[in-house]
Design an enzyme around this catalytic site. Structure first.
Site, short mmCIF file in Angstrom:
data_model
loop_
_atom_site.label_atom_id
_atom_site.label_comp_id
_atom_site.label_asym_id
_atom_site.label_seq_id
_atom_site.Cartn_x
_atom_site.Cartn_y
_atom_site.Cartn_z
N GLN A 123 0.82 -1.21 0.00
CA GLN A 123 0.00 0.00 0.00
C GLN A 123 0.86 1.27 0.00
O GLN A 123 2.06 1.23 0.29
CB GLN A 123 -0.91 0.01 1.23
CG GLN A 123 -1.93 -1.12 1.23
CD GLN A 123 -2.96 -0.93 2.33
OE1 GLN A 123 -2.99 -1.68 3.28
NE2 GLN A 123 -3.79 0.07 2.19
N HIS A 124 0.19 2.37 -0.29
CA HIS A 124 0.68 3.74 0.00
C HIS A 124 1.78 4.31 -0.90
O HIS A 124 1.95 5.53 -0.94
CB HIS A 124 1.22 3.87 1.44
CG HIS A 124 0.34 3.31 2.50
ND1 HIS A 124 -0.94 3.76 2.72
CD2 HIS A 124 0.54 2.30 3.40
CE1 HIS A 124 -1.47 3.06 3.72
NE2 HIS A 124 -0.60 2.17 4.14
N ASP A 147 -2.55 -4.83 -0.30
CA ASP A 147 -2.21 -6.22 0.04
C ASP A 147 -3.00 -6.77 1.23
O ASP A 147 -3.41 -7.94 1.23
CB ASP A 147 -0.71 -6.40 0.24
CG ASP A 147 -0.08 -5.42 1.22
OD1 ASP A 147 -0.79 -4.59 1.81
OD2 ASP A 147 1.15 -5.49 1.37
O1 LIG Z 1 1.70 -0.07 4.79
C1 LIG Z 1 1.15 -1.15 4.93
C2 LIG Z 1 -0.24 -1.23 5.40
O2 LIG Z 1 -0.81 -0.01 5.71
C3 LIG Z 1 1.92 -2.40 4.63
O3 LIG Z 1 1.22 -3.54 4.96
C4 LIG Z 1 2.32 -2.43 3.17
O4 LIG Z 1 1.13 -2.65 2.44
C5 LIG Z 1 3.42 -3.41 2.87
O5 LIG Z 1 3.15 -4.73 3.16
P1 LIG Z 1 4.21 -5.94 3.08
O6 LIG Z 1 4.84 -5.87 1.73
O7 LIG Z 1 5.19 -5.75 4.18
O8 LIG Z 1 3.40 -7.18 3.28
#
Ligand SMILES: O=C(CO)[C@@H](O)[C@H](O)COP(=O)(O)O
Ligand SMILES: Nc1ncnc2c1ncn2[C@@H]1O[C@H](COP(=O)(O)OP(=O)(O)O)[C@@H](O)[C@H]1O
Length: 470
Positions: free
Chosen positions: A71-72, A229
């Protein structure tokens, strides 16, 4: 057999699963690594996706595909759709000051929680836009559109026509800091507050909507809207209200399905949307699987060795406590913090004690996240442990004692990619509900006596950390 594909473009790698659209049975899969770092050219994600597709035997027999992703991340595009600068990822903390500025300018954390369900921290896209505006004004001025990692990959699969063809979904839009889960609309005023001007934003497609057509390979395939995700994992696991997913990847995430939106002015819980039309309150740490990686490295062992050591030490590691803020921290919001080892004595300075302290410290931060979800009225009845770190036997066996309840560990799998595949099957079917695939396969249930002293000794020292040098 009709086949669908789901992608997880995560922080460390890209994974793809190809499943039978009707039953959900796994047909084949592939993966490829991403480069390290918190600032990355999006072309690396596209290269990794193509490598993962090839590893999975191609997409020429696949009828629908959806992309789930980290995300983000800020993907800034110019008017021709070219990337303006490398993407800043969710775990890049340089925009912590920008987050504080934005928080103040709107009237404080509660005003943000009321506007978008969350308070902005360095992870959120809007704070990265503000950082760019403040530090790279020429890049901000050239930014004509802003996408997220999963939107950008969906767009590549569709042939990357004009920036006005970008599509996202509500789960990932809700992590931008300029989309409201209450009105289901962009808050363009907040985008302008961050970037300094308006820009094209991806159309927010509904959970089962066909977002376009993939022109990748020889077969045209339906594109689903994709998802963040964690929302994709919830769909892959078939989470129901009362279920909590704890994901131990680069991020440590505690998330749950909620039928109502959450607005937490304390900033501990992000009030995101999910991939089905409901909500996904979530607490996210910056320090999870890499704490285990670092501990294994320090001790000169592999993951199996780290587990063996951690399980050889007593609960509480005889008072040795690791506060795991190795990358700064997001929950609680301490972007400049560093990790700390407390309570060292001659009797507890052994490899086993250090291994135990690493596992417990990482889990204590997640237990705090679970408490924060409970404080927002989110029921916690069943806990699922997923992500790369859930493969650690020590994590599985120690988690129930730290969390104070049983933990289900589903068969190791790619639950984010599975959720994306399920969404693709849903988009292909045009049905009212997502296909009823077998939920999460078999799960091993781990139980242990609660060890409240572990959290108590962690709580006593978790504020005692130094900031990283300026
Ligand atoms: O920033 C967040 C949720 O807000 C993280 O969950 C990212 O989405 C990355 O996830 P992973 O790659 O570590 O699973
Ligand atoms: N057996 C294991 N024990 C502990 N950690 C593991 C194990 N296997 C993999 N990992 C860790 O899991 C992480 C990758 O998990 P993943 O969920 O794919 O991360 P991300 O979603 O952030 O890319 C890596 O840090 C890796 O070292």
């Amino acid at each position: 057999m009709t086949l669908v594909a789901g992608v997880d473009s995560s922080t460390q790698s890209c994974k793809i699963v190809i499943r039978d659209a009707e039953t959900g049975a796994l047909v084949r899969s592939g993966r490829a690594s991403h480069p390290d770092g918190t600032e990355i050219a999006p072309s690396h994600w596209w290269d990794a996706l193509q490598t993962a597709v090839a590893d999975a035997g191609g997409l020429d027999d696949v009828d629908a595909i959806s992309v789930g992703g980290q995300q983000h991340g800020m993907v800034a595009l110019d008017a021709d759709g070219k990337v303006v600068r490398d993407a800043l990822l969710w775990n890049d903390t340089r925009s912590a000051g920008a987050a504080l500025d934005l928080t103040t300018e709107l009237g404080g954390p509660d005003a943000w929680a009321a506007a978008i369900g969350s308070t902005p921290v360095a992870s959120f896209t809007g704070t990265k836009l503000r950082w760019m505006r403040d530090n790279e004004p020429e890049n901000a001025a050239r930014t004509a559109a802003v996408a997220l990692p999963h939107d950008w990959l969906t767009w590549q699969l569709a042939g990357a026509a004009g920036i006005d063809t970008l599509v996202t979904d509500r789960s990932d839009a809700s992590g931008t800091a300029y989309w409201s889960p209450f009105t289901e609309d962009y808050r363009r005023d907040l985008l302008e507050l961050a970037l300094g001007h308006d820009a094209v934003l991806p159309r927010v497609a509904g959970p089962s909507e066909q977002a376009g057509v993939s022109t990748f390979g020889s077969r045209r395939a339906v594109l689903g809207a994709g998802a963040g995700d964690n929302a994709a994992a919830a769909l892959g696991l078939g989470l129901q209200p009362g279920d909590v997913a704890i994901s131990i990847g680069t991020s440590g995430v505690v998330s749950a399905i909620s039928t109502t939106p959450v607005a937490d002015g304390s900033g501990l819980v992000a009030g995101f949307a999910d991939a089905t039309g409901a909500y996904l309150p979530l607490a996210c740490t910056l320090n999870a699987s890499r704490v285990l990686d670092a501990a294994a490295r320090m001790l000169g062992v592999d993951h199996a060795g780290l587990s063996e050591l951690a399980l050889a030490a007593p609960a509480g590691a005889d008072g040795l406590v690791l506060v795991p803020y190795l990358e700064g921290e997001r929950t609680p919001n301490k972007p400049d913090a560093t990790g700390a080892l407390h309570g060292m004595r001659l009797a507890n300075t052994t490899p086993a004690h250090l291994a135990r302290a690493a596992v417990e410290g990482m889990l204590c931060a997640l237990a705090d996240g679970m408490e924060a979800l409970r404080a927002q009225g989110v029921p916690v009845r069943r806990v699922f442990l997923i992500g790369g770190g859930a493969q650690s036997e020590a994590v599985r066996r120690i988690a129930p004692s730290v969390l104070g309840l049983d933990v289900s560990v589903p068969t190791p799998g790619e639950y984010v990619a599975d959720g994306a595949a399920r969404q693709a099957a849903w988009a292909l079917s045009g049905a009212a509900e997502a296909p009823a695939w077998a939920a999460a396969g078999e799960a091993d249930v781990y139980s242990a006596d609660p060890a409240p002293q572990v959290r108590a000794q962690y709580a006593a020292v978790r504020e005692l950390t130094a900031d990283r040098p300026a």
